[in-house]
Design a protein around this motif. Sequence first.
Motif, PDB file in Angstrom:
ATOM      1  N   PHE A 148      -2.748 -11.113   5.239  1.00 38.93           N
ATOM      2  CA  PHE A 148      -2.015 -12.043   4.269  1.00 38.93           C
ATOM      3  C   PHE A 148      -3.087 -12.337   3.031  1.00 38.93           C
ATOM      4  O   PHE A 148      -2.525 -12.310   1.955  1.00 38.93           O
ATOM      5  N   ALA A 149      -4.194 -12.537   3.319  1.00 39.00           N
ATOM      6  CA  ALA A 149      -5.339 -12.663   2.226  1.00 39.00           C
ATOM      7  C   ALA A 149      -5.316 -11.657   1.335  1.00 39.00           C
ATOM      8  O   ALA A 149      -5.662 -11.620   0.288  1.00 39.00           O
ATOM      9  N   VAL A 150      -5.518 -10.626   2.026  1.00 37.55           N
ATOM     10  CA  VAL A 150      -5.782  -9.213   1.345  1.00 37.55           C
ATOM     11  C   VAL A 150      -4.492  -8.783   0.493  1.00 37.55           C
ATOM     12  O   VAL A 150      -4.677  -8.389  -0.791  1.00 37.55           O
ATOM     13  N   TYR A 151      -3.252  -9.149   1.012  1.00 36.70           N
ATOM     14  CA  TYR A 151      -2.183  -9.000   0.160  1.00 36.70           C
ATOM     15  C   TYR A 151      -1.950  -9.922  -1.272  1.00 36.70           C
ATOM     16  O   TYR A 151      -1.710  -9.387  -2.300  1.00 36.70           O
ATOM     17  N   ASN A 152      -2.421 -11.057  -0.891  1.00 44.03           N
ATOM     18  CA  ASN A 152      -2.489 -11.897  -2.177  1.00 44.03           C
ATOM     19  C   ASN A 152      -3.531 -11.393  -3.270  1.00 44.03           C
ATOM     20  O   ASN A 152      -3.170 -11.435  -4.353  1.00 44.03           O
ATOM     21  N   LYS A 153      -4.748 -10.963  -2.924  1.00 40.78           N
ATOM     22  CA  LYS A 153      -5.726 -10.308  -3.675  1.00 40.78           C
ATOM     23  C   LYS A 153      -5.208  -8.991  -4.465  1.00 40.78           C
ATOM     24  O   LYS A 153      -5.394  -8.866  -5.508  1.00 40.78           O
ATOM     25  N   PHE A 154      -4.435  -8.220  -3.371  1.00 41.73           N
ATOM     26  CA  PHE A 154      -3.792  -7.180  -3.922  1.00 41.73           C
ATOM     27  C   PHE A 154      -2.915  -7.529  -4.839  1.00 41.73           C
ATOM     28  O   PHE A 154      -3.108  -6.453  -6.116  1.00 41.73           O
ATOM     29  N   ILE A 156       0.873  -1.456  -0.034  1.00 44.32           N
ATOM     30  CA  ILE A 156       0.273  -0.100  -0.024  1.00 44.32           C
ATOM     31  C   ILE A 156       0.606   1.238   0.239  1.00 44.32           C
ATOM     32  O   ILE A 156       0.607   2.182  -0.808  1.00 44.32           O
ATOM     33  N   LYS A 157       2.015   1.221   0.842  1.00 49.05           N
ATOM     34  CA  LYS A 157       2.838   2.431   1.000  1.00 49.05           C
ATOM     35  C   LYS A 157       3.332   2.615  -0.745  1.00 49.05           C
ATOM     36  O   LYS A 157       3.544   3.749  -0.792  1.00 49.05           O
ATOM     37  N   ASN A 158       3.700   1.838  -1.502  1.00 50.39           N
ATOM     38  CA  ASN A 158       4.327   2.110  -2.674  1.00 50.39           C
ATOM     39  C   ASN A 158       3.226   2.134  -3.687  1.00 50.39           C
ATOM     40  O   ASN A 158       3.558   2.544  -4.934  1.00 50.39           O
ATOM     41  N   HIS A 159       1.955   2.235  -3.605  1.00 51.92           N
ATOM     42  CA  HIS A 159       1.058   2.044  -4.584  1.00 51.92           C
ATOM     43  C   HIS A 159      -0.082   3.265  -4.291  1.00 51.92           C
ATOM     44  O   HIS A 159      -0.848   3.793  -5.205  1.00 51.92           O
ATOM     45  N   MET A 160      -0.539   3.248  -2.874  1.00 51.07           N
ATOM     46  CA  MET A 160      -1.635   4.371  -2.822  1.00 51.07           C
ATOM     47  C   MET A 160      -1.434   4.783  -1.240  1.00 51.07           C
ATOM     48  O   MET A 160      -2.501   5.008  -0.617  1.00 51.07           O
ATOM     49  N   PHE A 161      -0.216   5.333  -1.041  1.00 50.78           N
ATOM     50  CA  PHE A 161       0.347   5.742   0.167  1.00 50.78           C
ATOM     51  C   PHE A 161      -0.729   7.127   0.890  1.00 50.78           C
ATOM     52  O   PHE A 161      -1.169   7.177   1.865  1.00 50.78           O
TER      53      PHE A 161
END
Length: 458
Positions: free
Chosen positions: A445-451, A368-373
């Motif tokens: 963990f689940a959101v990260y993989n979907k992200f 998130i920091k690298n894409h929509m911080f």
Amino acid sequence: MIKHLENLRNFNSTEQITNYIKKIYSNTENLYIPAILSEGDFINGIEADFYVKLVLKHKELPIDKTWLTSNLSFSFPTPQNIHNITPSQLNELFIHNVIVYKNYKNSSVYQVNPFFTVTEAYSENDIKQFKYVEAYFDEEYQNEKGSLVLNYQKEENSEYLGILKNFLAEFIIHDEQKYEHVYELVAEFEYRNKNHTKLLENQGNSNSICLECSYNEKYGLYLRGSMILPFSFSKTNARSIKVIDLGTGKVRDHNPNHYNGDIEEGFVVFSDEAINLLKQDYFFYDIEMIEKKQLDNSVLVDYLGERVVFWEAEYNKLPTLLKDKIDKYNIVPNDKSYISKAMFSMQLDVSINWVNDLEPDKKLAYAIKNHMFLRAIDMDLNFVYPQNEEELQIFINSIEKLTQITLEDFNSNAEDVKKLFKIRNNNRSSLSKVHLKNLYLKYCFAVYNKFKEKYEWI
């Protein structure tokens, strides 16, 4: 407010008065010393007054007269011929009032002599109460503004315009100076009292003091002088915390004098109570802490749930006021698990793949920091372990709004997803702190993989 006048009237010699003035400036505890001190009214009222202003003079120049420079005046002298400088030009070059006047909206306000403000650590903000320039001196790595350079101070029955000792220490000779300074601090004073008896003039003039004293029956006592003041300034930044040395693993005292970890390094550990103070001013994303009011300011940190761990050099960059708040939570853990695997990988193994070793929530934070911080911090999204189900509910709602990844995107028959649905829908149970943390990490963990799938990011 006539504290000093009441004391001065009891003295019967010039030496007692000058020693008293030195004592005013010998307080090593206060952050401020009087830049301008003024009491009384010689014309009306009590028929007595006392006035002191500060001057900086070059150490090679003697004090050969009272009031080395005119009151509250300043200039930037430029002698035409430097080989034939007159004594008056020499004084103008190397003697400066600390406080001078500034014209502001048809009135005069106090300001620090511009000769001493050409430094990145000094910044002006506004005019304070139409009395003085509101300026800040910020010598720390991370601070919102710094400390006020000028500020009115009250002591017992006295009030004075104080100047920050830290600021003056950048120019004045003292024991702990970082560079070789050339200026000495001088007090230039005037004391008049129609009802004071004649003084014993038992203190003669020298290169460090010059006095002018007179007395008559009609106007009483008049004493004017200039004298060098002792400047006691100690800036011992060592904190009363314990540091776990990286090399030996043993506990040692704090070293405040390094900021890069090249020479020595250690860990400064705090209990989880510190996190509530830190997250008020900082965002936690992966293994760094980012200042909310100044996003360019960040420090490396490990938040491990039950503890917060800084490298000593990173801890040193924190504002003093913040250190004052968190230092009481400094601990020395019984185990040897001081830093996370990702921090070890980045800092000690110098691995470019340190991101792979992040915990699930910190991996999501990194993405998130690298894409929509900026959007994330607008929502005040912070990656710290939730302390209760309400905090987890707020976190889920923020993630869904930010990423457009909702719980409906996951297997609704899975037990963990059912629990998350209940929490999101404000239908809470009584999860233990450990269970809550595990549920939070699984969700991240689940959101990260979907992200990664949704934004085609790896």
